[in-house]
Design an enzyme around this catalytic site. Sequence first.
Site, PDB file in Angstrom:
ATOM      1  CG  PHE A  15      69.467  30.577  33.002  1.00 53.61           C
ATOM      2  CD1 PHE A  15      68.480  31.453  32.593  1.00 53.61           C
ATOM      3  CD2 PHE A  15      70.458  30.242  32.087  1.00 53.61           C
ATOM      4  CE1 PHE A  15      68.470  31.990  31.320  1.00 53.61           C
ATOM      5  CE2 PHE A  15      70.463  30.762  30.804  1.00 53.61           C
ATOM      6  CZ  PHE A  15      69.472  31.641  30.417  1.00 53.61           C
ATOM      7  CE  LYS A  17      70.245  42.120  33.687  1.00 55.45           C
ATOM      8  NZ  LYS A  17      69.473  42.581  34.854  1.00 55.45           N
ATOM      9  CG  HIS A  68      72.164  39.655  31.643  1.00 50.38           C
ATOM     10  ND1 HIS A  68      72.564  39.797  32.952  1.00 50.38           N
ATOM     11  CD2 HIS A  68      71.197  38.694  31.650  1.00 50.38           C
ATOM     12  CE1 HIS A  68      71.867  38.972  33.711  1.00 50.38           C
ATOM     13  NE2 HIS A  68      71.028  38.307  32.950  1.00 50.38           N
ATOM     14  CG  HIS A 121      66.275  40.111  35.480  1.00 50.13           C
ATOM     15  ND1 HIS A 121      67.581  40.037  35.928  1.00 50.13           N
ATOM     16  CD2 HIS A 121      66.110  39.069  34.621  1.00 50.13           C
ATOM     17  CE1 HIS A 121      68.167  38.982  35.379  1.00 50.13           C
ATOM     18  NE2 HIS A 121      67.307  38.388  34.581  1.00 50.13           N
ATOM     19  CD  GLU A 175      61.767  42.676  36.024  1.00 46.71           C
ATOM     20  OE1 GLU A 175      62.334  43.153  37.023  1.00 46.71           O
ATOM     21  OE2 GLU A 175      62.381  42.433  34.950  1.00 46.71           O
ATOM     22  CB  CYS A 201      71.174  36.445  36.024  1.00 48.18           C
ATOM     23  SG  CYS A 201      71.675  35.608  34.502  1.00 48.18           S
TER      24      CYS A 201
END
Length: 419
Positions: free
Chosen positions: A405, A337, A342, A305, A316, A165
């Site tokens: 990831f 998002k 996403h 994110h 975060e 991502c």
Amino acid sequence: MELKRVVVTGIGAVTPLGLTAKETWENMLNGVSGADDIKQFDATRYKTHFACEVKDFDPSQWIDRKEARKMDKFCQFAIASAAMGIEDAGINLETVDKSRIGVIYGVGIGGLRTMQDEIESYSERKETPKFNPFFIPKMIGDIAPGQISIRYGFHGPNYATTSACASSTNALADAFNLIRLGKANIIVSGGAEAVITDPGLGGFTSMHALSTRNDEPQKASRPFSASRDGFVMGEGAACLILEELEHAKARGAKIYCEMVGEGMSADAYHITASHPEGLGAKIVMSEALSDAGMKPEDIDYINVHGTSTPVGDISEAKAIKELFGEWAYKLNISSTKSMTGHLLGAAGAVEAMACVLAVQNDIIPPTINHEEGDDDPEIDYNMNFTFNKAQKREVRAALSNTFGFGGHNACVIFKKYAE
């Protein structure tokens, strides 16, 4: 060596919120959700039935029909976004030095639909296997920048970045670095993804990564809310035209803003989960600030994110609070998002575009779907998450976070352009 300055001179996008950057931005500011029941295939067999799909995309608007059949949808999205970005930048293809123009696109997974179709076809006739001769070039992620360079004859640096991502943020960071090192005058950069497919949906569902709010898909992506239960898959592409400042000025290009810093780090913690204390996130933001020669209080907006996952949003928020200190309560934070879903490998490019437009227009897009009383005790709501409604303020500089990831973290910073 004196590094060259890099500016943004064009943008283009194909997203669940619109088929142009303008339409996407307007819907972001209006808090529109791109989520709905999946139309591309029957998703009712899965625990999650919805996603943020691109609506009404016609590849023939950008690509010859015969050529489009040789491309996976992610590549079609990439070409459309690049075409819009190049047009927006006003690049004269007849006079520009194409040996000094590169293409770097981030792609997290690539042609998953193509892979699925070929495997299904193979399974039907194992005794006499026959594969499409375009199977491999349709599937591989690096074909997106390759096809863009072929289309325009751009001979500069050309490759794809893959870091889950964080892929397209890494693409932008690489493009930024190559230009400021003098390796190119212009780089067409961004990201593309199109994996709303059976294996895509099934794979993320089996990980319990996706929201299962099937009765209210538009409200499913709810970053920083206690009731969040996973992310919503999205698809699409976005492009930023990054250009060396003097080159842009010499051709009279309009300048959206300046790109001034990038950071990269690793969580070195888990294959899918973020570090619980936000260690990698803190490092990557700190690196970006250092690269830009900026202090925390120079940032007015962070596009986080913010995927709407139970662990990720907390880590975060912790990282921002620790790194920015008292300034964490004076800047704006939002997760777009919550509206786009996403976009995986394309997420960073779409969110960087949102930062560019926030800097240009002095307005912060919201984090939608937060409801009164839906507060997580692990999150400090004295920070301004720009819940539910866009907010006007001076945006001197904006920072965009993406985490992937494998523990991959990437961050970029844009600020108002001044001579």
